[in-house]
Motif scaffolding. Structure first.
Motif, mmCIF file in Angstrom:
data_model
loop_
_atom_site.group_PDB
_atom_site.id
_atom_site.type_symbol
_atom_site.label_atom_id
_atom_site.label_comp_id
_atom_site.label_asym_id
_atom_site.label_seq_id
_atom_site.Cartn_x
_atom_site.Cartn_y
_atom_site.Cartn_z
ATOM 1 N N GLU A 1 33.269 18.316 6.396
ATOM 2 C CA GLU A 1 33.786 17.652 7.594
ATOM 3 C C GLU A 1 34.671 18.589 8.404
ATOM 4 O O GLU A 1 34.605 18.605 9.642
ATOM 5 C CB GLU A 1 34.565 16.398 7.196
ATOM 6 C CG GLU A 1 33.715 15.261 6.650
ATOM 7 C CD GLU A 1 33.321 15.461 5.192
ATOM 8 O OE1 GLU A 1 33.683 16.519 4.637
ATOM 9 O OE2 GLU A 1 32.656 14.581 4.620
ATOM 10 N N LEU A 2 35.509 19.359 7.703
ATOM 11 C CA LEU A 2 36.371 20.324 8.402
ATOM 12 C C LEU A 2 35.542 21.355 9.158
ATOM 13 O O LEU A 2 35.837 21.683 10.323
ATOM 14 C CB LEU A 2 37.286 21.030 7.397
ATOM 15 C CG LEU A 2 38.497 20.250 6.872
ATOM 16 C CD1 LEU A 2 39.197 21.050 5.786
ATOM 17 C CD2 LEU A 2 39.464 19.954 8.004
ATOM 18 N N GLU A 3 34.514 21.875 8.506
ATOM 19 C CA GLU A 3 33.678 22.882 9.153
ATOM 20 C C GLU A 3 32.948 22.303 10.365
ATOM 21 O O GLU A 3 32.867 22.952 11.418
ATOM 22 C CB GLU A 3 32.679 23.440 8.138
ATOM 23 C CG GLU A 3 33.331 24.219 6.996
ATOM 24 C CD GLU A 3 32.343 24.561 5.904
ATOM 25 O OE1 GLU A 3 31.130 24.301 6.107
ATOM 26 O OE2 GLU A 3 32.765 25.076 4.850
ATOM 27 N N ALA A 4 32.427 21.077 10.229
ATOM 28 C CA ALA A 4 31.712 20.465 11.348
ATOM 29 C C ALA A 4 32.644 20.232 12.532
ATOM 30 O O ALA A 4 32.285 20.496 13.686
ATOM 31 C CB ALA A 4 31.084 19.141 10.898
ATOM 32 N N ALA A 5 33.858 19.749 12.261
ATOM 33 C CA ALA A 5 34.818 19.527 13.353
ATOM 34 C C ALA A 5 35.204 20.838 14.015
ATOM 35 O O ALA A 5 35.315 20.924 15.249
ATOM 36 C CB ALA A 5 36.059 18.832 12.798
ATOM 37 N N ALA A 6 35.401 21.887 13.222
ATOM 38 C CA ALA A 6 35.757 23.182 13.800
ATOM 39 C C ALA A 6 34.623 23.739 14.646
ATOM 40 O O ALA A 6 34.863 24.345 15.703
ATOM 41 C CB ALA A 6 36.109 24.165 12.679
ATOM 42 N N VAL A 7 33.397 23.550 14.220
ATOM 43 C CA VAL A 7 32.252 24.024 15.011
ATOM 44 C C VAL A 7 32.173 23.283 16.339
ATOM 45 O O VAL A 7 31.911 23.880 17.398
ATOM 46 C CB VAL A 7 30.948 23.850 14.205
ATOM 47 C CG1 VAL A 7 29.736 24.089 15.090
ATOM 48 C CG2 VAL A 7 30.926 24.804 13.015
ATOM 49 N N LEU A 8 32.430 21.971 16.329
ATOM 50 C CA LEU A 8 32.426 21.207 17.583
ATOM 51 C C LEU A 8 33.515 21.696 18.537
ATOM 52 O O LEU A 8 33.287 21.829 19.744
ATOM 53 C CB LEU A 8 32.636 19.722 17.279
ATOM 54 C CG LEU A 8 31.453 18.980 16.638
ATOM 55 C CD1 LEU A 8 31.837 17.545 16.329
ATOM 56 C CD2 LEU A 8 30.235 19.020 17.547
ATOM 57 N N VAL A 9 34.687 21.978 18.000
ATOM 58 C CA VAL A 9 35.778 22.492 18.844
ATOM 59 C C VAL A 9 35.397 23.831 19.446
ATOM 60 O O VAL A 9 35.648 24.098 20.634
ATOM 61 C CB VAL A 9 37.072 22.607 18.015
ATOM 62 C CG1 VAL A 9 38.141 23.348 18.800
ATOM 63 C CG2 VAL A 9 37.575 21.230 17.621
ATOM 64 N N GLU B 1 32.375 24.897 20.126
ATOM 65 C CA GLU B 1 31.366 24.681 21.163
ATOM 66 C C GLU B 1 31.996 24.166 22.456
ATOM 67 O O GLU B 1 31.621 24.579 23.555
ATOM 68 C CB GLU B 1 30.311 23.700 20.651
ATOM 69 C CG GLU B 1 29.437 24.261 19.534
ATOM 70 C CD GLU B 1 28.454 23.229 19.015
ATOM 71 O OE1 GLU B 1 28.551 22.069 19.458
ATOM 72 O OE2 GLU B 1 27.600 23.585 18.178
ATOM 73 N N GLU B 2 32.973 23.265 22.325
ATOM 74 C CA GLU B 2 33.645 22.763 23.527
ATOM 75 C C GLU B 2 34.403 23.882 24.243
ATOM 76 O O GLU B 2 34.390 23.966 25.474
ATOM 77 C CB GLU B 2 34.612 21.641 23.136
ATOM 78 C CG GLU B 2 33.905 20.365 22.678
ATOM 79 C CD GLU B 2 34.889 19.291 22.256
ATOM 80 O OE1 GLU B 2 36.107 19.572 22.308
ATOM 81 O OE2 GLU B 2 34.448 18.190 21.892
ATOM 82 N N GLU B 3 35.074 24.731 23.465
ATOM 83 C CA GLU B 3 35.801 25.843 24.082
ATOM 84 C C GLU B 3 34.839 26.797 24.794
ATOM 85 O O GLU B 3 35.137 27.272 25.897
ATOM 86 C CB GLU B 3 36.595 26.599 23.017
ATOM 87 C CG GLU B 3 37.763 25.802 22.462
ATOM 88 C CD GLU B 3 38.504 26.567 21.380
ATOM 89 O OE1 GLU B 3 37.987 27.637 20.964
ATOM 90 O OE2 GLU B 3 39.578 26.105 20.958
ATOM 91 N N ARG B 4 33.711 27.046 24.186
ATOM 92 C CA ARG B 4 32.728 27.927 24.836
ATOM 93 C C ARG B 4 32.196 27.291 26.114
ATOM 94 O O ARG B 4 31.997 27.981 27.121
ATOM 95 C CB ARG B 4 31.583 28.207 23.872
ATOM 96 C CG ARG B 4 31.970 29.106 22.695
ATOM 97 C CD ARG B 4 30.864 29.156 21.672
ATOM 98 N NE ARG B 4 31.256 29.927 20.495
ATOM 99 C CZ ARG B 4 30.553 29.959 19.367
ATOM 100 N NH1 ARG B 4 29.432 29.259 19.264
ATOM 101 N NH2 ARG B 4 30.982 30.674 18.337
ATOM 102 N N THR B 5 31.987 25.970 26.096
ATOM 103 C CA THR B 5 31.512 25.281 27.298
ATOM 104 C C THR B 5 32.533 25.379 28.417
ATOM 105 O O THR B 5 32.190 25.650 29.579
ATOM 106 C CB THR B 5 31.220 23.812 26.969
ATOM 107 O OG1 THR B 5 30.269 23.747 25.895
ATOM 108 C CG2 THR B 5 30.670 23.089 28.192
#
Length: 610
Positions: free
Chosen positions: A422-430, A432-436
């Motif tokens: 769960e931690l890894e998935a949340a960090a990956v989403l963050v 992706e948002e920063e890159r966007t």
């Protein structure tokens, strides 16, 4: 007497014993051998060995002495040609006297129950995945109650005497009065409090250093490859100890150990094997992250990552060992990466597959690490020394079964209990948002120059339109002036006065072009360009208001227009001599009027007032 350094090798027909006896008299030595017994004496050296199989005296035996190296080489024929002697590297076991291996010289070793239990251990295949109920001591056994720990849970009372000196070695407080279940609960709570998600995610995303150390190959990797190639090329059984070489320092340490016998019940043996896996996992992690080099943190890494050493834990299954090791790797050391857990797991499997010689070599290295660290040396007395002696007597098939059971076990991130996925998935989403957001910012920056040019173009067009409007207004004024006819001659007289700056009541100076006065012969008319007041309103004001000019003395005697009062006539009080006074009584004003061409001179407080 001095026990000399020695070495044993073999070929299909002979056993060769090399004994180092520097400064001994070669003419004065005795050799005795019969069956499994071998004895050598050369003052001051004495060596007695109990061999794993029988040798004979048939005339083929041979002995030689090298004076330069100070070594005796003795070749003894085997009773059964082609027989393989197992365990020739287990020097501590070879030094044990024969009577301690059989018979009943010690109170702990008896021929009846103990021998039956040992024979049962050799015969039965142990189920390593069997779930067992943790052993609980009853209060009637010992008063005061003291819980056991150490190798095979054979020790107690050690930390009660040395609590102050050993508080940095283990994490559990007062282990003598803490039962096994409570130790486990406290350990899990301490690990949960220590886990740092930020540290874990930092190592998860920035893993350059970890990927580098994962490429390191310790000595057992090459040894395992040679063993696999040997087994693949030959179907004959062969002891894997031939792929492991002991150094002189390790051999010397083996000679220093005192031989012991361990009478362990089934539960205790189970704990010993699982504790061995736990210790080897911690050792493999230490070797990997430091690439084989020892440092001041080596002792800390091994004991901190092993719950057996740090919390005096007694495990009940292989899976529990793996989960405990995984949790501690992700909580305590510098590098907290799940890939290091997997790497240590694979290395431990290889070491167990190599056999007890490889396990013994690793245990000797751990023994050296703790021996050179204060106060971690106590862990040698509690665990490692006993493991080094015990492993030499362990059956090879037991280690093979243990490695098989470990290889079948699995450990995934969800088993650890820290919600890693769960931690890894949340960090990956963050991420992706920063890159966007960064991509959107880059696009807006690229579009900014074109928008600025459009803005400047619009400003230029608006300024152009305003200038055109002003031009049209000026043309309309010129046409209206020409239509009024000739300008009255009084315009020239007032031209000079018009150039004099007017001071508004608020203290701001108005420009000379603030007002333009136009006087015609036919009809009095005032045009105000700055305020654009309608003509009708001016004429109405002309009837109701009088123009007053404040007089002020100038050096040249000229009058300057200072302020204009726009009060109605009924609000003023008449004064004699042509003066009028405002209702507020703030000043005297000279009333100027013209019956034929009344001229109003006035100023406003601001250009917005009419």
């Amino acid at each position: 007497m001095i026990t000399p350094a020695f070495e044993l090798t073999q070929d299909p027909d002979f056993l060769t014993i090399i004994i180092k006896v520097p400064y001994a008299r070669a003419s004065e030595f005795d050799v005795y051998f019969e069956g499994e017994d071998f004895k050598f004496y050369a003052k001051p050296y004495f060596l007695r060995l109990t061999l794993p199989a029988r040798i004979v005296e048939d005339g083929r035996e041979k002995a030689s002495y090298n004076t330069d190296e100070g070594t005796f080489t003795i070749r003894l024929p085997k009773e059964i040609p082609g027989q393989y002697f197992e365990g020739l590297d287990m020097l501590t076991s070879l030094l044990a006297p024969k009577k301690s291996r059989s018979g009943k010289p010690l109170v702990e070793e008896i021929d009846t129950a103990a021998s039956a239990e040992l024979s049962e251990e050799e015969e039965e295949e142990f189920d390593w995945e069997l779930e067992q109920t943790p052993y609980k001591e009853s209060a009637e056994i010992t008063l005061p109650l003291q819980y056991r720990y150490g190798f095979g849970n054979l020790r107690s009372g050690v930390f009660q005497r040395l609590q102050d000196e050993l508080s940095d070695v283990i994490d559990i407080k007062d282990p003598d009065q803490t039962p096994v279940d409570e130790r486990r609960r406290k350990r899990l709570a301490a690990e949960a409090a220590k886990f740092d998600p930020d540290h874990y995610l930092a190592d998860f995303f920035e893993d350059e250093a970890i990927q580098h150390v994962l490429k390191y190959k310790p000595w057992w990797v090459d040894a395992h490859k040679r063993m696999t190639a040997f087994k693949g090329g030959s179907h004959q059984e062969h002891d894997t100890h031939t792929f492991v070489v002991f150094s002189e320092e390790e051999k010397e340490q083996l000679r220093k150990f005192t031989n012991k016998s361990y009478l362990l019940d089934k539960r205790s043996r189970h704990h010993v094997y699982l504790g061995l896996i736990d210790i080897l996992l911690a050792y493999c992690y230490e070797i990997c992250v430091n690439e084989g080099d020892k440092n001041v943190e080596s002792a800390w890494n091994v004991r901190k990552l092993s719950a057996t050493l740090c919390w005096l834990e007694s495990f009940t299954s292989v899976h529990d060992v793996l989960v405990s090791f995984g949790r501690r790797v992700l909580c305590y050391p510098l590098h907290r990466h799940f890939g290091l857990v997997t790497r240590a797991f694979n290395d431990t499997v290889m070491i167990l597959q190599l056999g007890k010689a490889a396990v013994l070599k690793c245990l000797l290295d751990i023994h050296k690490i703790f021996r050179e660290n204060d106060p971690a040396y106590i862990l040698n007395d509690l665990f490692i020394t006993d493991y080094c002696i015990w492993i030499q007597k362990t059956k090879s098939k037991k280690l093979a079964a243990l490695s098989e059971s470990l290889q079948k076990s699995t450990l995934v991130k969800s088993h650890v209990g820290f919600e890693l996925e769960e931690l890894e998935a949340a960090a990956v989403l963050v991420q992706e948002e920063e890159r966007t957001l960064e991509a959107a910012g880059t696009v807006s920056k690229q579009q900014l120059p074109s928008s600025e040019s459009e803005t400047s173009e619009s400003e230029e067009s608006s300024s152009t339109s305003s200038s055109e409007t002003e031009g049209s207004d000026s043309e309309e004024r010129e046409s209206s002036t020409s239509e009024d006819g000739k300008i009255n001659s009084l315009q020239g007289t007032f031209q000079e006065e018009r150039t004099v700056p007017l001071i508004a009541c608020n203290g701001l100076r108005q420009g000379t072009n603030a007002s333009t006065f136009e006087v015609s012969d036919e009809k009095p008319k005032v045009s105000l360009q700055s305020t654009a007041v309608p003509v009708q309103l001016i004429e109405e004001l002309e009837k109701q208001m009088h123009t007053a000019i404040r007089l002020s003395e100038q050096p040249e005697g000229l009058a300057t227009a200072s302020c204009i009062s726009q009060e109605p006539e009924e609000n003023r009080v008449s004064e004699p001599d042509g003066f009028s006074k405002d209702t507020a009584g703030k000043g005297n004003f000279l009333e100027v009027s013209s019956k034929t061409n009344p001229l109003l001179l006035f100023c406003s407080r601001n250009e917005d007032e009419d």
